[in-house]
Design a protein around this motif. Structure first.
Motif, PDB file in Angstrom:
ATOM      1  N   GLU A   1     -37.527  29.157 -14.582  1.00 50.82           N
ATOM      2  CA  GLU A   1     -37.014  27.750 -14.376  1.00 50.82           C
ATOM      3  C   GLU A   1     -35.332  27.832 -14.495  1.00 50.82           C
ATOM      4  O   GLU A   1     -34.659  27.226 -14.256  1.00 50.82           O
ATOM      5  CB  GLU A   1     -37.524  26.927 -15.430  1.00 50.82           C
ATOM      6  N   ALA A   2     -34.958  28.776 -15.859  1.00 55.44           N
ATOM      7  CA  ALA A   2     -33.641  28.903 -15.939  1.00 55.44           C
ATOM      8  C   ALA A   2     -32.790  29.251 -14.758  1.00 55.44           C
ATOM      9  O   ALA A   2     -31.720  28.766 -14.509  1.00 55.44           O
ATOM     10  CB  ALA A   2     -33.352  29.616 -17.223  1.00 55.44           C
ATOM     11  N   ASP A   3     -33.178  30.310 -14.008  1.00 53.81           N
ATOM     12  CA  ASP A   3     -32.785  30.800 -12.916  1.00 53.81           C
ATOM     13  C   ASP A   3     -32.670  29.833 -11.777  1.00 53.81           C
ATOM     14  O   ASP A   3     -31.604  29.761 -11.186  1.00 53.81           O
ATOM     15  CB  ASP A   3     -33.553  32.048 -12.407  1.00 53.81           C
ATOM     16  N   GLN A   4     -33.624  28.971 -11.808  1.00 53.63           N
ATOM     17  CA  GLN A   4     -33.452  27.725 -10.735  1.00 53.63           C
ATOM     18  C   GLN A   4     -32.424  26.599 -11.152  1.00 53.63           C
ATOM     19  O   GLN A   4     -31.759  26.340 -10.193  1.00 53.63           O
ATOM     20  CB  GLN A   4     -34.978  27.052 -10.737  1.00 53.63           C
ATOM     21  N   VAL A   5     -32.169  26.545 -12.268  1.00 58.92           N
ATOM     22  CA  VAL A   5     -30.946  25.755 -12.866  1.00 58.92           C
ATOM     23  C   VAL A   5     -29.649  26.453 -12.311  1.00 58.92           C
ATOM     24  O   VAL A   5     -28.926  25.654 -12.026  1.00 58.92           O
ATOM     25  CB  VAL A   5     -31.106  25.609 -14.409  1.00 58.92           C
ATOM     26  N   ILE A   6     -29.634  27.566 -12.526  1.00 57.53           N
ATOM     27  CA  ILE A   6     -28.522  28.323 -12.052  1.00 57.53           C
ATOM     28  C   ILE A   6     -28.153  28.425 -10.537  1.00 57.53           C
ATOM     29  O   ILE A   6     -27.228  27.858 -10.134  1.00 57.53           O
ATOM     30  CB  ILE A   6     -28.617  29.831 -12.624  1.00 57.53           C
ATOM     31  N   ALA A   7     -29.134  28.477  -9.855  1.00 54.72           N
ATOM     32  CA  ALA A   7     -29.391  28.302  -8.473  1.00 54.72           C
ATOM     33  C   ALA A   7     -28.709  26.771  -7.938  1.00 54.72           C
ATOM     34  O   ALA A   7     -27.940  26.630  -7.121  1.00 54.72           O
ATOM     35  CB  ALA A   7     -30.471  28.794  -7.737  1.00 54.72           C
ATOM     36  N   ASP A   8     -29.322  26.133  -8.828  1.00 56.85           N
ATOM     37  CA  ASP A   8     -29.035  24.467  -8.407  1.00 56.85           C
ATOM     38  C   ASP A   8     -27.305  24.110  -8.782  1.00 56.85           C
ATOM     39  O   ASP A   8     -26.849  23.617  -8.181  1.00 56.85           O
ATOM     40  CB  ASP A   8     -29.629  23.524  -9.101  1.00 56.85           C
ATOM     41  N   LEU A   9     -27.241  24.788  -9.824  1.00 57.64           N
ATOM     42  CA  LEU A   9     -25.778  24.593 -10.387  1.00 57.64           C
ATOM     43  C   LEU A   9     -24.620  25.176  -9.381  1.00 57.64           C
ATOM     44  O   LEU A   9     -23.694  24.591  -9.241  1.00 57.64           O
ATOM     45  CB  LEU A   9     -25.512  25.046 -11.934  1.00 57.64           C
TER      46      LEU A   9
END
Length: 315
Positions: free
Chosen positions: A298-306
């Protein structure tokens, strides 16, 4: 109109219970307990309480009160510095008779019988000072301790008056508050002085953060890493702004792994990131927000969204 109605309700109720958000910062504590002390000293016959979980790093500012469910009966509840109901510390706030919301975050959750939301204010502590100055016939008494608490809240949420949210109004409030007798150096030392292990972790962040071509950056602080440095996850709040000093960074995220979740601390120099925080069980300001995820995936998805947010901003 908001201020007059709030003042009228405070005068009407014999019991006032004040809440703020979970994982409190200096503004949460400063506005909450500052309001408590303001009401308590102005109306000695009232019972006034500040409730919520303790935060060890901010214990120098104030301690929380412990009250029973019964004490909410017929009470006025005030919630400071909290945009949405889910983030209110001590969910008994609904047990009171009426609820007042005082906040400077975007009004994403319109709870309360009265909502005073001012997104132009640097901090909720600045709003409590405005409440004091708006009281007719000096009904409120601003003590040295109230001044100390509100000043600490303003300092904390403006990053020592460096953030763009700092206005002429903010400086005027701070100038008035420091005419009272309290030790500003104690506030600064407690908020910004770091233990040597925290300084070493700051060095790790400078060495290990990732930045891409768009100016999006991040760093992951795992449980194992924090144990290695002997640091509690809450202490990392002092390090969130570290990457803000790096040229070329437009927005960044610091991940802090706790026992059962990963705290997400988002900061920006331009693009709005509070909607991203909302997507991941959080919220906050357009330039400074927080969220929570459960897994590193999920953290990696936050990175992708940011990354997409920064790319769109640059375009």
């Amino acid at each position: 109109m908001f201020l007059k109605n709030i003042l009228a309700l405070i005068q009407q109720y014999s019991t006032v219970i004040i809440h703020r958000h979970v994982r409190p910062d200096p503004d949460a504590i400063g506005s909450q307990v500052g309001l408590k002390e303001l009401v308590k000293h102005s109306f000695p016959d009232k019972e006034v309480y500040a409730v919520g979980e303790e935060e060890a790093s901010l214990s120098f500012l104030a301690k929380m009160d412990i009250i029973s469910d019964e004490q909410y009966e017929g009470a006025l509840v005030v919630v400071c510095d909290t945009a949405n109901r889910e983030r209110i510390s001590d969910q008994r706030f609904t047990l009171g008779d009426k609820i007042i919301k005082i906040d400077h975050h975007p009004n994403v959750d319109e709870y309360g019988d009265i909502q005073w939301v001012d997104t132009k204010a640097s901090s909720t502590s600045e709003m409590i000072y405005e409440l004091y100055t708006s009281s007719e016939n000096n009904r409120f008494t601003l003590t040295d301790d109230v001044a100390r608490l509100l000043y600490a809240g303003i300092v904390g949420d403006t990053g020592r008056f460096l953030y763009p949210s700092t206005t002429e109004k903010t400086f005027k409030a701070a100038a008035e508050l420091i005419t009272h007798h309290f030790d500003r150096s104690v506030i600064y030392d407690n908020l910004y002085s770091m233990q040597h292990n925290l300084v070493k972790l700051k060095g790790y962040i400078y060495q290990q953060f990732y930045i891409d071509d768009t100016g999006m950056a991040y760093v992951k602080l795992t449980k194992e890493l924090l144990r290695q440095y002997g640091i509690d996850p809450n202490e990392t709040s002092q390090l969130v702004s570290t990457l803000g000093d790096v040229k070329g960074i437009v927005a960044w995220v610091v991940f802090v792994e706790e026992e059962k979740s990963i705290r997400v601390r988002l900061r920006s120099k331009g693009p709005s990131i509070n909607e991203l925080a909302t997507k991941y069980n959080g919220g906050g300001h357009p330039m400074a927000s927080g969220a929570t995820v459960i897994t590193w995936e999920e953290a990696d998805q936050v990175i992708a969204d940011l990354q997409m947010i920064v790319e769109a901003y640059e375009a």
